[in-house]
Motif scaffolding. Sequence first.
Motif, mmCIF file in Angstrom:
data_model
loop_
_atom_site.group_PDB
_atom_site.id
_atom_site.type_symbol
_atom_site.label_atom_id
_atom_site.label_comp_id
_atom_site.label_asym_id
_atom_site.label_seq_id
_atom_site.Cartn_x
_atom_site.Cartn_y
_atom_site.Cartn_z
ATOM 1 N N THR A 184 0.793 -1.293 -0.047
ATOM 2 C CA THR A 184 0.087 0.196 0.070
ATOM 3 C C THR A 184 1.048 1.169 -0.071
ATOM 4 O O THR A 184 0.506 2.478 -0.370
ATOM 5 N N GLY A 185 1.676 1.266 0.462
ATOM 6 C CA GLY A 185 3.296 2.391 0.304
ATOM 7 C C GLY A 185 3.295 3.291 1.968
ATOM 8 O O GLY A 185 3.313 3.524 1.908
ATOM 9 N N LYS A 186 2.317 2.499 2.549
ATOM 10 C CA LYS A 186 1.857 3.258 3.967
ATOM 11 C C LYS A 186 2.606 1.763 5.070
ATOM 12 O O LYS A 186 2.122 0.757 4.904
ATOM 13 N N SER A 187 3.019 2.213 6.150
ATOM 14 C CA SER A 187 3.483 1.723 6.925
ATOM 15 C C SER A 187 3.166 1.745 8.236
ATOM 16 O O SER A 187 3.034 2.665 8.650
ATOM 17 N N PRO A 188 3.247 1.073 9.327
ATOM 18 C CA PRO A 188 3.130 1.194 10.443
ATOM 19 C C PRO A 188 4.404 2.029 11.676
ATOM 20 O O PRO A 188 4.208 2.368 12.259
ATOM 21 N N CYS A 194 -0.961 -0.075 9.622
ATOM 22 C CA CYS A 194 -0.887 -1.697 9.097
ATOM 23 C C CYS A 194 -2.214 -1.540 8.312
ATOM 24 O O CYS A 194 -2.575 -1.543 8.730
ATOM 25 N N SER A 195 -1.763 -2.255 7.168
ATOM 26 C CA SER A 195 -2.885 -3.131 5.914
ATOM 27 C C SER A 195 -3.724 -0.969 6.190
ATOM 28 O O SER A 195 -4.998 -1.586 6.923
ATOM 29 N N PRO A 196 -3.483 -0.236 5.872
ATOM 30 C CA PRO A 196 -4.588 0.921 5.567
ATOM 31 C C PRO A 196 -6.192 0.817 5.860
ATOM 32 O O PRO A 196 -6.202 0.596 3.729
ATOM 33 N N PRO A 197 -6.889 1.386 6.250
ATOM 34 C CA PRO A 197 -8.372 1.028 5.999
ATOM 35 C C PRO A 197 -8.467 2.409 4.263
ATOM 36 O O PRO A 197 -9.210 0.917 3.477
ATOM 37 N N SER A 198 -7.763 2.569 4.277
ATOM 38 C CA SER A 198 -7.748 3.309 2.990
ATOM 39 C C SER A 198 -7.344 2.319 1.663
ATOM 40 O O SER A 198 -8.176 3.237 0.294
ATOM 41 N N HIS A 199 -7.256 1.512 1.851
ATOM 42 C CA HIS A 199 -6.791 0.377 1.035
ATOM 43 C C HIS A 199 -7.109 -0.829 0.601
ATOM 44 O O HIS A 199 -7.110 -1.730 0.110
ATOM 45 N N VAL A 200 -8.663 -0.708 1.494
ATOM 46 C CA VAL A 200 -9.094 -1.720 2.124
ATOM 47 C C VAL A 200 -10.408 -2.201 1.740
ATOM 48 O O VAL A 200 -10.933 -1.196 1.106
ATOM 49 N N THR A 201 -11.459 -3.030 1.067
ATOM 50 C CA THR A 201 -12.298 -3.241 -0.218
ATOM 51 C C THR A 201 -13.109 -4.966 0.125
ATOM 52 O O THR A 201 -11.895 -5.413 1.008
ATOM 53 N N TYR A 202 -14.301 -4.301 0.982
ATOM 54 C CA TYR A 202 -14.628 -5.848 0.954
ATOM 55 C C TYR A 202 -15.929 -5.871 0.160
ATOM 56 O O TYR A 202 -16.586 -5.597 -0.099
ATOM 57 N N GLU A 203 -16.279 -7.482 -0.589
ATOM 58 C CA GLU A 203 -16.329 -7.530 -1.869
ATOM 59 C C GLU A 203 -17.705 -8.584 -1.300
ATOM 60 O O GLU A 203 -17.145 -9.289 -0.928
ATOM 61 N N GLN A 204 -19.130 -8.345 -1.223
ATOM 62 C CA GLN A 204 -20.357 -9.088 -1.082
ATOM 63 C C GLN A 204 -20.459 -10.099 -2.414
ATOM 64 O O GLN A 204 -20.775 -9.385 -3.107
ATOM 65 N N THR A 205 -20.410 -11.730 -2.053
ATOM 66 C CA THR A 205 -20.537 -12.174 -3.349
ATOM 67 C C THR A 205 -21.468 -12.979 -3.065
ATOM 68 O O THR A 205 -21.970 -13.310 -1.678
ATOM 69 N N ALA A 206 -22.174 -13.666 -3.972
ATOM 70 C CA ALA A 206 -22.485 -15.175 -2.928
ATOM 71 C C ALA A 206 -22.001 -15.723 -2.116
ATOM 72 O O ALA A 206 -22.598 -16.447 -1.644
ATOM 73 N N GLU A 207 -21.246 -16.192 -2.418
ATOM 74 C CA GLU A 207 -20.715 -17.034 -1.880
ATOM 75 C C GLU A 207 -20.345 -16.379 -0.221
ATOM 76 O O GLU A 207 -19.277 -17.509 0.966
ATOM 77 N N GLY A 208 -20.269 -15.274 0.066
ATOM 78 C CA GLY A 208 -19.245 -14.309 1.044
ATOM 79 C C GLY A 208 -19.331 -13.373 1.358
ATOM 80 O O GLY A 208 -19.071 -12.871 -0.287
ATOM 81 N N THR A 209 -17.877 -13.308 1.490
ATOM 82 C CA THR A 209 -17.152 -12.048 2.022
ATOM 83 C C THR A 209 -15.876 -12.161 1.424
ATOM 84 O O THR A 209 -15.363 -13.065 2.084
ATOM 85 N N LEU A 213 -6.447 -6.227 -0.453
ATOM 86 C CA LEU A 213 -5.923 -4.827 0.557
ATOM 87 C C LEU A 213 -5.407 -4.635 -0.574
ATOM 88 O O LEU A 213 -4.380 -5.340 -0.938
ATOM 89 N N GLY A 214 -5.012 -2.914 -1.514
ATOM 90 C CA GLY A 214 -4.560 -2.585 -2.470
ATOM 91 C C GLY A 214 -3.842 -3.209 -3.033
ATOM 92 O O GLY A 214 -3.615 -3.515 -4.083
ATOM 93 N N GLY A 215 -5.702 -3.779 -3.451
ATOM 94 C CA GLY A 215 -5.715 -4.712 -5.066
ATOM 95 C C GLY A 215 -5.062 -6.245 -4.726
ATOM 96 O O GLY A 215 -5.700 -7.625 -5.544
ATOM 97 N N PHE A 216 -4.478 -6.958 -4.000
ATOM 98 C CA PHE A 216 -4.196 -8.182 -2.930
ATOM 99 C C PHE A 216 -5.355 -9.051 -2.272
ATOM 100 O O PHE A 216 -5.651 -7.938 -0.982
ATOM 101 N N THR A 217 -6.467 -9.755 -2.997
ATOM 102 C CA THR A 217 -6.901 -10.364 -2.528
ATOM 103 C C THR A 217 -6.367 -11.474 -0.837
ATOM 104 O O THR A 217 -5.592 -12.087 -1.293
ATOM 105 N N ILE A 218 -7.172 -10.462 0.548
ATOM 106 C CA ILE A 218 -6.396 -11.317 1.913
ATOM 107 C C ILE A 218 -7.021 -12.996 1.664
ATOM 108 O O ILE A 218 -6.141 -13.589 2.882
ATOM 109 N N ASN A 219 -8.624 -12.762 1.761
ATOM 110 C CA ASN A 219 -9.015 -13.680 1.847
ATOM 111 C C ASN A 219 -10.669 -13.766 1.567
ATOM 112 O O ASN A 219 -11.585 -12.850 0.729
ATOM 113 N N ARG A 220 -11.188 -14.509 1.612
ATOM 114 C CA ARG A 220 -12.750 -14.835 1.513
ATOM 115 C C ARG A 220 -13.174 -15.842 3.092
ATOM 116 O O ARG A 220 -12.732 -16.565 2.918
#
Lengths: 326, 181
Positions: A184-188, A194-209, A213-220
């Motif tokens: 993200t270019g930003k660090s603690p 760390c992992s700044p909210p400005s770079h966070v997205t939550y996407e709701q899909t039929a399978e869940g969320t 972070l910064g375009g990298f999928t971290i989890n489903r």
Amino acid sequence: MMELICPAGTPAALKSAIDAGADAIYCGFNDETNARNFPGLNFSRDELRKGIALAHDRGAKILVAINTFPRASAVDIWHRAVDDAVNAGADALILADIGLMDYTARRHPSQRLHVSVQAAAANPDAIAFYAENFGARRVVLPRVLSVPEIAEITRESACETEVFVFGGLCVMAEGRCSLSSYATGKSPNMQGVCSPPSHVTYEQTAEGTKSSLGGFTINRFGVSEPAGYPTLCKGRFSTAQGAGYIFEDPVSLDATTLLRGLRDAGVTALKIEGRQRGRAYVESVVRHFRHALAALESGSEADIASLKPFTEGQASTLGAYRKTWR
Amino acid sequence: MNDPSAVSPGPLPTIPPLVALAMRPLPLLPLQLVLGGVLQRIHRRNPAIFDRLGAHARARFGIKPIDLPFAFVVEAKPPRVSVVRELTPGLDARISASLANLLALLEGRVDGDALMFSRELVIEGDVEAVLALRNTIDDAQLDLATELSSLFGPLGAPARRAFEAARGHVIGSSGQGEQSR
Ligand code: SF4
């Protein structure tokens, strides 16, 4: 009795922490000088002065975290933060950078200094360096040590030791992780996040969320699966052997069951992580540990509420305190 | 000032579907006027209340109680609430949860992260703006019974008691936190 050190991200949370029985509250200014530089969080100079007055009135202490690493060409921002915290009457400053410790020790020789967890002082020699050169009185130990190691370090150190007992975990040698910078270019360490909210997205899909972070999928997370914040080190990886967490699970540290061992190890203070959490968290977690400490003192069985609802992923861990790996 | 005790972090009750269905034909304007009045009043009393929003002061937040047949669009600068049947695209962020959880969040009685971890709160859009809003509200120490009853002038005291009873019903006890064991 061991001191209970509690987080506050807002003046209201500071008051909740005092009401719930905190011995000391740590907080920071609303800028990049502290390692929880989240939007809408932290204290203006005026709010800090009022918070200190309230805490002192109620017999609690205020520790001001100025625990990021000054940027070259902008060191003044950090120096000003130190001067303002001292002038506001802070009981201690929590610092990570040796340059800043040097500045503070010279400019404000009677100010009590604590070594931040961000300094990653994890052995008696490192701690002695801070104590001898800057008069540091306490070191917040990194979350990578077992209880026997903490006992050994405490025995050999001139400094008091403080350890984390609850909250988010940072698994790398603290102050030295560049994952967030990379993504993200930003660090603690520099910007205080760390992992700044400005770079966070939550996407709701039929399978869940899906969390990214910064375009990298971290989890489903499946629809009914407990979720976590997309902190970089808590990513879930799909491999030929199946899906799983490699660095760290989305769990929170909970050392309630280790309080006796920590006391016997000679630890002076117990720290609760979570300046980015709300009043309800501060109130409940501080009360929980206040009761647990009272039970420890009186030798009785602690009848205390579970903190599971406040944990990330609805799960807790003893972290490195009880090592099953190395 | 409200009692800061946390309510149970366990699931709070939701509005029964039949009640929600009965509310569907209700006109939205009266509710919008009441909520708009409350927001203006809070802002008048504490003009610095939205300072914590910082760069997000002009964000438009869509708030969707999942158990009600309508939603809210909230703006801080200028302070404004619209009540709508459905949230439209173009908002900066959307926050969905049960009415009880939203009210408890508004009063700082539940932890937003805890609700998110347990999947009772869903956030979409600008996460930073939502965090700024959450921190702003958490610091504001709002007491909805006091705010709403203030609209009732001389009948404020009985109105406050009625709202407190309603709050107790919707989001649980306002006394000591009845935490899960
Ligand atoms: S990515 Fe993980 S290990 Fe690195 S600083 Fe953030 S929390 Fe710590």
